[in-house]
Write an enzyme that holds these catalytic residues in place. Sequence first.
Site: not given
Length: 325
Positions: A26, A108-109, A112-115, A150
Amino acid sequence: MVSKSLRLSTTNESQKSTVRLIANAKLNLGLRVLSKRPDGFHELRTLFQTISLADWIDLSYRPSRVREITLEANLDIPHNLIVRAAHALLDEAGIGGRIHAKLTKRIPMGGGLGGGSANAAAMLLGLPALMKRRIPLAVLSRIGAGLGSDVPFFLHGGRAIGLGRGTELYPLPDGPSEAVLLVTPGFPIATPEAYQTISANLGAESASTAAFEAQVWQGEGRGFYGDKRGSLVNDFEPSAFEQFPQLAAIQKRLWATGASPAGMTGSGSTMYGIYGSKQDAESAAAKLQQWKTLVVHTVIRRRFRAMWFKQLGKFSDGVMWPPAV
Ligand code: C5P
């Protein structure tokens, strides 16, 4: 018995079901942090948007009286939310089972992409179908919120307003899918520390939500992002840009190559720019070669759900959400 064409294979002898789950990342298209709450979390106003960048989880489930949850991954992730989500679902269903998840991490960890949250939500959507247990969405949301702020968003996908801790969600209408350039600067930012940093500067008064509201209302028409630079505010940007000046430099390059808006997602460190077309995003990527870039696109809710229905196979009426076999 589920048809093979539905990508869900069931072996009768072992009763083992397997499926590949796609867990989309996200963006936060704006993130206001208003105040510290009595529960220790912060009160947010954010716009979530799913994007095509995704992890894969090859998940298998076999009914059993004993509980066995194993995870295989292409990198080591402590306290993995996949395992915690699996435990929570078995607790909820009151059953045992042998669960194996093979994670292919591509998001990527610390970006901020919510993985991690996306992985947890994928388990919450996928595992009940394999277990042949229908768990209501409200229950999945509650379990998801217990795993991370999230996670509930990833049960819905598309574009949504997030309030409260980020777990109170309201859908926004699907627009067209848009081209996104992600720029990953190569270092992670830890979310709890990022909150601590900005928390010190939060006044007793809540920040004004007027700009956020204007942005959401603009979403009714096409002019979603306001002026050239966009009207999106991410309250994590000032402190992150101060600590890592290259993030501000990336934002300037994104603007200079025609992105609107361009900003940081979540507490960072990934920067994103939205472009008028895939070609525009690709030519911008060519100009930002000193950083790792990735051209992706936004995933509208209709597509997100279609993908899940395809992944999980047959369901009763095509309207019900979440899908259940
Ligand atoms: O909920 P999640 O585990 O993703 O949050 C990670 C950390 O981020 C929390 O422990 C908390 O420090 C901070 N956080 C917050 N307010 C939010 C969401 C997260 O303070 N609304």
